[in-house]
Design an enzyme around this catalytic site. Sequence first.
Site, short mmCIF file in Angstrom:
data_model
loop_
_atom_site.label_atom_id
_atom_site.label_comp_id
_atom_site.label_asym_id
_atom_site.label_seq_id
_atom_site.Cartn_x
_atom_site.Cartn_y
_atom_site.Cartn_z
N GLU A 169 -5.36 -14.99 8.80
CA GLU A 169 -6.10 -16.11 8.19
C GLU A 169 -5.36 -17.42 8.42
OE1 GLU A 169 -6.64 -12.90 6.54
OE2 GLU A 169 -8.40 -13.41 7.74
N GLY A 227 -1.56 -11.95 8.43
CA GLY A 227 -1.38 -13.38 8.67
C GLY A 227 -2.48 -14.03 9.48
N TRP A 251 -9.72 -2.10 2.85
CA TRP A 251 -8.58 -1.21 3.07
C TRP A 251 -8.64 0.04 2.18
CZ3 TRP A 251 -6.14 -0.02 -1.30
CH2 TRP A 251 -6.40 -0.87 -2.38
N MET A 302 2.30 -18.94 -7.42
CA MET A 302 1.39 -20.05 -7.17
C MET A 302 2.05 -21.05 -6.22
SD MET A 302 -0.68 -22.52 -9.72
CE MET A 302 -1.11 -24.19 -9.18
N ASP A 328 -14.22 -12.40 10.40
CA ASP A 328 -13.08 -11.69 9.78
C ASP A 328 -13.36 -10.19 9.72
OD1 ASP A 328 -10.69 -11.14 8.44
OD2 ASP A 328 -11.40 -11.84 6.50
N HIS A 359 -8.65 -18.69 -7.51
CA HIS A 359 -9.19 -18.99 -8.84
C HIS A 359 -10.71 -18.83 -8.95
CE1 HIS A 359 -5.40 -20.38 -10.57
NE2 HIS A 359 -5.19 -21.06 -9.47
N LYS A 374 -14.72 -3.18 8.65
CA LYS A 374 -15.42 -4.18 7.84
C LYS A 374 -16.85 -4.44 8.31
CE LYS A 374 -11.87 -7.33 6.01
NZ LYS A 374 -11.41 -8.74 6.11
N CYS A 379 -8.00 -24.08 -3.83
CA CYS A 379 -7.97 -23.28 -5.07
C CYS A 379 -8.88 -22.05 -5.04
CB CYS A 379 -8.40 -24.14 -6.26
SG CYS A 379 -7.78 -25.84 -6.24
N ARG A 412 0.80 -1.24 0.00
CA ARG A 412 0.00 0.00 0.00
C ARG A 412 0.83 1.28 0.00
NH1 ARG A 412 -2.40 -3.50 3.52
NH2 ARG A 412 -3.70 -4.85 2.24
O1 LIG Z 1 -5.97 -10.95 8.83
C1 LIG Z 1 -4.98 -10.52 8.23
O2 LIG Z 1 -3.83 -10.59 8.70
C2 LIG Z 1 -5.21 -9.88 6.91
C3 LIG Z 1 -4.18 -9.35 6.16
C4 LIG Z 1 -4.50 -8.73 4.93
C5 LIG Z 1 -3.33 -8.15 4.18
O3 LIG Z 1 -2.25 -8.07 4.80
O4 LIG Z 1 -3.39 -7.79 3.04
C6 LIG Z 1 -5.86 -8.70 4.50
C7 LIG Z 1 -6.81 -9.27 5.37
N1 LIG Z 1 -6.48 -9.85 6.53
C8 LIG Z 1 -8.22 -9.28 5.08
O5 LIG Z 1 -9.02 -9.80 5.88
C9 LIG Z 1 -8.68 -8.68 3.90
O6 LIG Z 1 -9.89 -8.63 3.64
C10 LIG Z 1 -7.72 -8.13 3.02
C11 LIG Z 1 -7.89 -7.54 1.77
C12 LIG Z 1 -6.64 -7.22 1.36
C13 LIG Z 1 -6.25 -6.60 0.09
O7 LIG Z 1 -5.13 -6.09 0.04
O8 LIG Z 1 -7.04 -6.63 -0.84
N2 LIG Z 1 -5.74 -7.58 2.28
C14 LIG Z 1 -6.36 -8.14 3.31
CA LIG Z 2 -8.15 -11.02 7.76
#
Ligand SMILES: O=C(O)c1cc(C(=O)O)c2c(n1)C(=O)C(=O)c1cc(C(=O)O)[nH]c1-2
Ligand SMILES: [Ca+2]
Length: 677
Positions: free
Chosen positions: A185, A183, A395, A647, A308, A608, A335, A604, A122
């Site tokens: 997720e 991280g 974001w 990938m 989330d 995808h 969110k 996937c 960003r």
């Molecule tokens: O939980 C996290 O650590 C984390 C990190 C990021 C990231 O670093 O881009 C995103 C998200 N979550 C997230 O939930 C999310 O919707 C998201 C969208 C984006 C993006 O750049 O489009 N990053 C992230």
């Molecule tokens: Ca997240």
Amino acid sequence: QQPAAARAAAVQQVDQAFIRANAAKTPDWPTIGVDYAETRYSRLSQIDTGNVNKLGLAWSYNLESTRGVEATPVVVNGVMYVTASWSVVHAIDARTGQKLWTYEPKVDRTMGSKGCCDVVNRGVALWKGKVYVGAFDGRLIALDAVTGKVVWEKNTIEGQKGAYTSTGAPRVFKGKVIIGNGGAEYGVRGYITAYDTETGKQIWRWYSVPGDPSKPFEDESMRRAAKTWDPSGKWWQAGGGGTMWDSMVFDPQLNLMYVGTGNGSPWSHRARSPKGGDNLYLASIVALDPDTGHYKWHYQETPGDNWDYTSTQPMILADLTIAGKPRKVILHAPKNGFFFVIDRVTGRFISAKNFVDVNWATGYDKNGRPIGIASARDVDKPNDAIPGPNGAHNWHPMSFNPKTGLVYLPAQHIPIELKDDKNWRFNQSAPGQLQSGTGWNTAKVIPAEPPTSKPMGRLVAWDPVAQKEAWRVEHVAPWNGGTLTTAGNLVFQGTADGRMVAYNATNGEKLWESPVGTGVVAAPSTYTVDGQQYVAVAVGWGGVGGLADRATERNSPGTVYAFAVGATAKMPAFVEYRMGKLVQGVPYDPAKAQLGAGLYLANCLACHGVPGVSRGGAIPNLGYMDAAIIRDLSKFIFKGPATDRGMPDFTGKLTNDEVEAIKAFIQGTADSIRPKK
Ligand SMILES: O=C(O)c1cc(C(=O)O)c2c(n1)C(=O)C(=O)c1cc(C(=O)O)[nH]c1-2
Ligand SMILES: [Ca+2]
């Protein structure tokens, strides 16, 4: 005209006094959100509602990237610093679009699947002659602003366990460069760290969630937070989450910095903390002392996050008159779909109102507690969460215009159906469990029931005092760009369908637009050089909402566009999206398609999309690949040609039989949706 090096040397002057002085007239755009308050409001008014329709292209610059571009261009004294995907930094002459230097941090492409949401960045921070970038692999790198050469670099995730990445722009507050990471997720524990701008030496670190309670707490804030988690969930094994991957703002007068914290890891509240609890400091705004990193106060926007619902979304500091009293506030649209006004001195809740439809809470009580809707937490039933995990606002930066009193907010809905997975085990891949094959730990599965909600994308002009919408523009799809607002009474926004648009800030009337070659996700910035005002935007389709789908037939590479009144440069040739026909004729065993579906969702889907249904975005849809590729799928899955583009290599993770099942699902789905003759 000064030589380029002399221009770049102007970054020597960028310090706190410079940034605060610039805020008075905003000739430059020296920090990611233009000022410490991150209003993204420019006081430039050479471009206004009367002449914006004469905007033309001044120059374009090819970033030579094919993945998401999320950076806001930062500009000082005629030099622009902007990042592309894979954290590549470009320094550009902001008047001509000539390249000054580029810096490729050479992030190992196998890191691609260690981030949830595309290999994005960003943008940069500037400070006293240096440019700071947080590379995707977690290195914080200081570059010489004149030459682009590395001055120092520091691995910010050294000694940590799990999949950490950096995607956000670092911020410099009081001579310290501060960066968090993503991280949550995957299963990590969130933290941010401040480093000395000159040497890269670590000054402080603050964790957002407690670690293993059998070990000493780092500080008092962690001891208090631990009381809001149920230890029977052993949350520390999956880290707990709370990653601070984007927003940080600073109030020099109060000497407070504010950071937005992320979602729970895993997503399921029940799995993380079986007896409930708020799980501090997830999904919160936290005030810290910028000198020491000490916790000052917090306000939690989503207690017991289950969807989330990060609060990492860009914050704005504003001074408003509310109920007749001047208030120093934070404006925030996380969110979870509510617009928050928070007292930034004390952290006290002032008001919250939903800016889109929501189905998890009816509102907030006067103490700032959400009034929950029980069905949104039903662990036995599938849930079409509104907002979905991609957020009512992600974001994409919003902006605040003190003249109109309005916030310009990219709002959206992206439907997905999820259900708690009671069989979830940390770091175990299981069919149907969302992306568990690539290391996700959400403790959620995708059930057979499809979502009933519809995708939506809109630009909302929000009155934060009245807590109501002033006007809106409906877009054709979600995942539109961030916004910029100016003293010319304008709002600029790029769109998912590949346009850069200017609106009247008072009433939303569209005044100008230009095609920009592919979908836009980043926010524009504006600056003057040699007396001329430019509006610039870095374009490149991607980010989590742009991986698997799109809203334009164009797929041009990452490009910076700079517009000025009366400019007449030629647009670069746009590239058309190449999509094959619905895949046909791959032999498969229909009996394997159901197992294949589960494996597909686990390995996937996030990149995808649904074969043949999504249409492909920054990453192609497997339902529209050449039949030969699907027939020989194992060649692509095991050490395949796309591994050097990010990938994952599934060697040792999927068996040949499982690949056959995935093929059956891809071809079976394509056959089932093919129009019957
Ligand atoms: O939980 C996290 O650590 C984390 C990190 C990021 C990231 O670093 O881009 C995103 C998200 N979550 C997230 O939930 C999310 O919707 C998201 C969208 C984006 C993006 O750049 O489009 N990053 C992230
Ligand atoms: Ca997240």
